[in-house]
Design a protein around this motif. Structure first.
Motif, PDB file in Angstrom:
ATOM      1  N   ASP A 271       5.919   6.647  -2.346  1.00  0.00           N
ATOM      2  CA  ASP A 271       7.329   6.416  -2.636  1.00  0.00           C
ATOM      3  C   ASP A 271       7.428   6.060  -4.119  1.00  0.00           C
ATOM      4  OD1 ASP A 271      10.168   5.941  -1.649  1.00  0.00           O
ATOM      5  OD2 ASP A 271       9.710   4.033  -2.612  1.00  0.00           O
TER       6      ASP A 271
ATOM      7  N   GLU B 176       8.144  12.107  -3.254  1.00  0.00           N
ATOM      8  CA  GLU B 176       9.538  12.523  -3.329  1.00  0.00           C
ATOM      9  C   GLU B 176       9.935  12.716  -4.788  1.00  0.00           C
ATOM     10  OE1 GLU B 176      13.930  10.732  -2.055  1.00  0.00           O
ATOM     11  OE2 GLU B 176      12.076   9.727  -1.471  1.00  0.00           O
TER      12      GLU B 176
ATOM     13  N   LYS C 183      14.051  12.422   4.312  1.00  0.00           N
ATOM     14  CA  LYS C 183      15.056  11.416   4.647  1.00  0.00           C
ATOM     15  C   LYS C 183      14.668  10.719   5.940  1.00  0.00           C
ATOM     16  CE  LYS C 183      20.042  10.791   5.096  1.00  0.00           C
ATOM     17  NZ  LYS C 183      21.359  11.464   5.143  1.00  0.00           N
ATOM     18  N   ASN C 184      14.584   9.403   5.895  1.00  0.00           N
ATOM     19  CA  ASN C 184      14.095   8.637   7.038  1.00  0.00           C
ATOM     20  C   ASN C 184      15.156   8.570   8.131  1.00  0.00           C
ATOM     21  OD1 ASN C 184      12.442   7.046   8.592  1.00  0.00           O
ATOM     22  ND2 ASN C 184      11.877   5.689   6.896  1.00  0.00           N
TER      23      ASN C 184
ATOM     24  N   SER D 215      17.583   6.784  10.965  1.00  0.00           N
ATOM     25  CA  SER D 215      18.501   5.656  10.803  1.00  0.00           C
ATOM     26  C   SER D 215      17.811   4.358  11.198  1.00  0.00           C
ATOM     27  CB  SER D 215      19.749   5.877  11.659  1.00  0.00           C
ATOM     28  OG  SER D 215      20.391   7.073  11.257  1.00  0.00           O
TER      29      SER D 215
ATOM     30  N   ARG E 114      16.141   0.445   9.591  1.00  0.00           N
ATOM     31  CA  ARG E 114      15.700  -0.306   8.428  1.00  0.00           C
ATOM     32  C   ARG E 114      15.124   0.634   7.365  1.00  0.00           C
ATOM     33  NH1 ARG E 114      11.439  -4.042   9.513  1.00  0.00           N
ATOM     34  NH2 ARG E 114      10.759  -2.553  11.089  1.00  0.00           N
ATOM     35  N   LYS E 115      15.348   0.318   6.122  1.00  0.00           N
ATOM     36  CA  LYS E 115      14.839   1.124   5.021  1.00  0.00           C
ATOM     37  C   LYS E 115      14.194   0.220   3.995  1.00  0.00           C
ATOM     38  CE  LYS E 115      16.055   4.690   1.647  1.00  0.00           C
ATOM     39  NZ  LYS E 115      15.021   4.219   0.711  1.00  0.00           N
ATOM     40  N   SER E 116      12.964   0.566   3.626  1.00  0.00           N
ATOM     41  CA  SER E 116      12.256  -0.157   2.584  1.00  0.00           C
ATOM     42  C   SER E 116      11.269   0.793   1.943  1.00  0.00           C
ATOM     43  CB  SER E 116      11.531  -1.390   3.152  1.00  0.00           C
ATOM     44  OG  SER E 116      10.489  -0.987   4.026  1.00  0.00           O
ATOM     45  N   ASP E 117      10.730   0.398   0.811  1.00  0.00           N
ATOM     46  CA  ASP E 117       9.764   1.239   0.123  1.00  0.00           C
ATOM     47  C   ASP E 117       8.498   1.430   0.948  1.00  0.00           C
ATOM     48  OD1 ASP E 117      11.466   1.480  -2.073  1.00  0.00           O
ATOM     49  OD2 ASP E 117      10.723  -0.375  -2.969  1.00  0.00           O
TER      50      ASP E 117
ATOM     51  N   LEU F  74       8.242   1.391   4.295  1.00  0.00           N
ATOM     52  CA  LEU F  74       8.533   2.317   5.384  1.00  0.00           C
ATOM     53  C   LEU F  74       8.671   3.753   4.860  1.00  0.00           C
ATOM     54  CD1 LEU F  74      11.109   0.246   7.479  1.00  0.00           C
ATOM     55  CD2 LEU F  74       8.699   0.686   8.003  1.00  0.00           C
ATOM     56  N   ASP F  75       9.239   3.921   3.673  1.00  0.00           N
ATOM     57  CA  ASP F  75       9.424   5.261   3.121  1.00  0.00           C
ATOM     58  C   ASP F  75       8.080   5.948   2.853  1.00  0.00           C
ATOM     59  OD1 ASP F  75      12.140   5.158   3.248  1.00  0.00           O
ATOM     60  OD2 ASP F  75      12.445   4.596   1.157  1.00  0.00           O
TER      61      ASP F  75
ATOM     62  N   TRP G  70       6.491   6.902   6.089  1.00  0.00           N
ATOM     63  CA  TRP G  70       7.179   8.035   6.692  1.00  0.00           C
ATOM     64  C   TRP G  70       6.757   9.343   6.007  1.00  0.00           C
ATOM     65  CZ3 TRP G  70       9.520   9.459  10.884  1.00  0.00           C
ATOM     66  CH2 TRP G  70      10.399  10.542  10.895  1.00  0.00           C
TER      67      TRP G  70
END
Length: 444
Positions: free
Chosen positions: A24, A71, A100-101, A103, A105-108, A110-111, A114
């Protein structure tokens, strides 16, 4: 029982890249994820300094990673991409829409996990990036485009300063940056105020007479506007010098990329564009591509340079011309639901090569060629914006054929296209008449 059989028949996702890593990319920190079994700590963060990037590459090699996905975030990915590529990794730059993750929680952290998971299952596709040697040409050409835009703004500043003094020179001559305009402006900056003396700098090709030019040069000559004019002229000369340096580098890189020994033959007589490079671009492109792409109507030297600098000369990454047109964003969309076409609008694209093809298509408006007749036929059926897109699509497929097959383009002419169109109309009318039990009879 039927449900269990259906579940058993479903294909399971298989790990295609067990040695994959996901990154990320950020402006101040990079987060990297590797497989859980590759390291005790599967996610680490690294800084953006060069020593941090080398430390990241060392850690990836220690983890046995061979392929990396990241990305495309702004321009932050470029130094990291180039360093990892030099260190021997297979690097994939992926579109943000692909990673694109889901829907939630979103964090660096997790990105990057993923991205690593999608890559390990082979669900990511690398974005197109030309060969490394063409990236240098691309950056020089983009720099040249920015310098031309800056120089154009300095011309606007000169025009504004003269207009504020009621010097209406732009009403008498079409181009203040031309030969006559520059002679007059430089004489004004040097202190000349006599309108008749200034009008004597008129070039013989100017349509306006000396009397008309002299009438346009009678103004107030205020000191603050004269200073603005002088500084705008200085910026114009500064950008001209930078453009010359940039074009020297472009010529050097293009000479280095020459792989063919073909000699330049006779082409269509075209007037050289005002902002075209000062060296022989057509000859350099021929020796780079093996074909003269400027023979295609609408594609001049500058447009061809913009396209080749963006896509390179090797289009094998695109399986067909349809894939190439899709990457450019010039093919129709496919929004279909329930068997009904909801829309065929092309997707929004900021692709510079696509913009070059659109400019080439718009230039076909007055072309006395088969492509010009095709474009005018499209304009009669739809609005101009759609016609430009359709013609640009056709030019892109022609360019793909020239680059992949190495065949020269031969224009069949406007009359040939019109006759082909006439034969198609007659053929469809005859079929329609036959279905109605009638026949067409030509008049004497």
């Amino acid at each position: 029982m039927a449900t269990s059989k259906a579940r058993a028949g479903r294909s399971k996702l298989e790990v295609m890249h067990p040695d994959a890593a996901g990154i990320d990319v950020g402006g101040s920190m990079h987060f990297v994820a590797v497989p859980n079994e590759a390291a005790e700590q599967s996610v680490r963060q690294f800084g953006v300094y060069t020593r941090d990037l080398h430390a990241m590459a060392d850690w990836l090699q220690a983890c046995g990673v061979k392929i990396v996905a990241m990305e495309s975030t702004g321009v932050y990915w470029i130094p990291l991409y180039e360093l990892l590529e030099r260190r021997g990794f297979e690097v994939m730059l992926v579109d943000a829409r692909q990673v694109k993750n889901v829907s939630g929680r979103k964090s660096d952290v997790l990105d990057c996990q993923w991205i690593q998971q999608l890559l390990s299952y082979g669900l990511l596709k690398a974005a197109f990036r030309p060969q490394d040697q063409f990236c240098e040409l691309r950056e020089f050409n983009r720099l040249r485009t920015r310098l031309l835009a800056d120089q154009g703004r300095s011309v606007q500043h000169m025009q504004k300063a003269m207009t504020l003094m009621n010097i209406q020179l732009s009403q008498a001559i079409s181009d203040v940056a031309g030969v006559t305009g520059q002679k007059i402006v430089r004489a004004i900056v040097e202190g000349e105020r006599d309108a008749q003396v200034l009008a004597a700098y008129r070039d013989s090709r100017i349509k306006a007479s000396e009397e008309e030019i002299a009438a346009s040069l009678q103004g107030t000559w205020r000191a603050e506007h004269l200073l603005a004019l002088k500084q705008a002229l200085g910026r114009f000369d500064f950008y001209a010098q930078q453009l010359q340096e940039c074009e020297t580098e472009i010529q050097r890189v293009m000479t280095k990329l020459e792989v063919h020994t073909k000699e330049l033959g006779k082409g269509k007589k075209r007037s050289k564009a005002k902002n075209a490079p000062k060296f022989n671009v057509r000859e350099r492109l021929l020796k780079m591509c093996g074909v003269d792409v400027t023979k295609v109507d609408g594609i001049d030297e500058t447009t061809a340079l913009n396209i080749v600098a963006e896509v390179g000369t090797d289009l094998s990454r695109f399986p067909s011309d349809k894939h190439f047109a899709s990457w450019l964003g010039l093919c129709p969309g496919t929004r279909i639901s329930g068997g009904k076409v909801l829309g065929a609008k092309t997707k929004h694209s900021v692709n510079r090569a696509s913009q070059a093809f659109r400019q080439a298509a718009a230039a076909l408006r007055s072309s006395k060629s088969a492509l010009g007749a095709y474009f005018r036929r499209l304009c009669g059926r739809m609005d101009k914006g759609k016609a430009v897109t359709a013609a640009a699509h056709k030019l892109a497929r022609l360019f793909y054929a020239l680059m992949t097959k190495g065949q020269e383009y031969v224009d069949q002419g406007q009359l040939y296209y019109e006759e082909r169109y006439r034969q198609r109309v007659i053929h469809h009318l005859q079929r329609r008449a036959q279905s109605l039990g009638m026949s067409l009879v030509p008049t004497a």
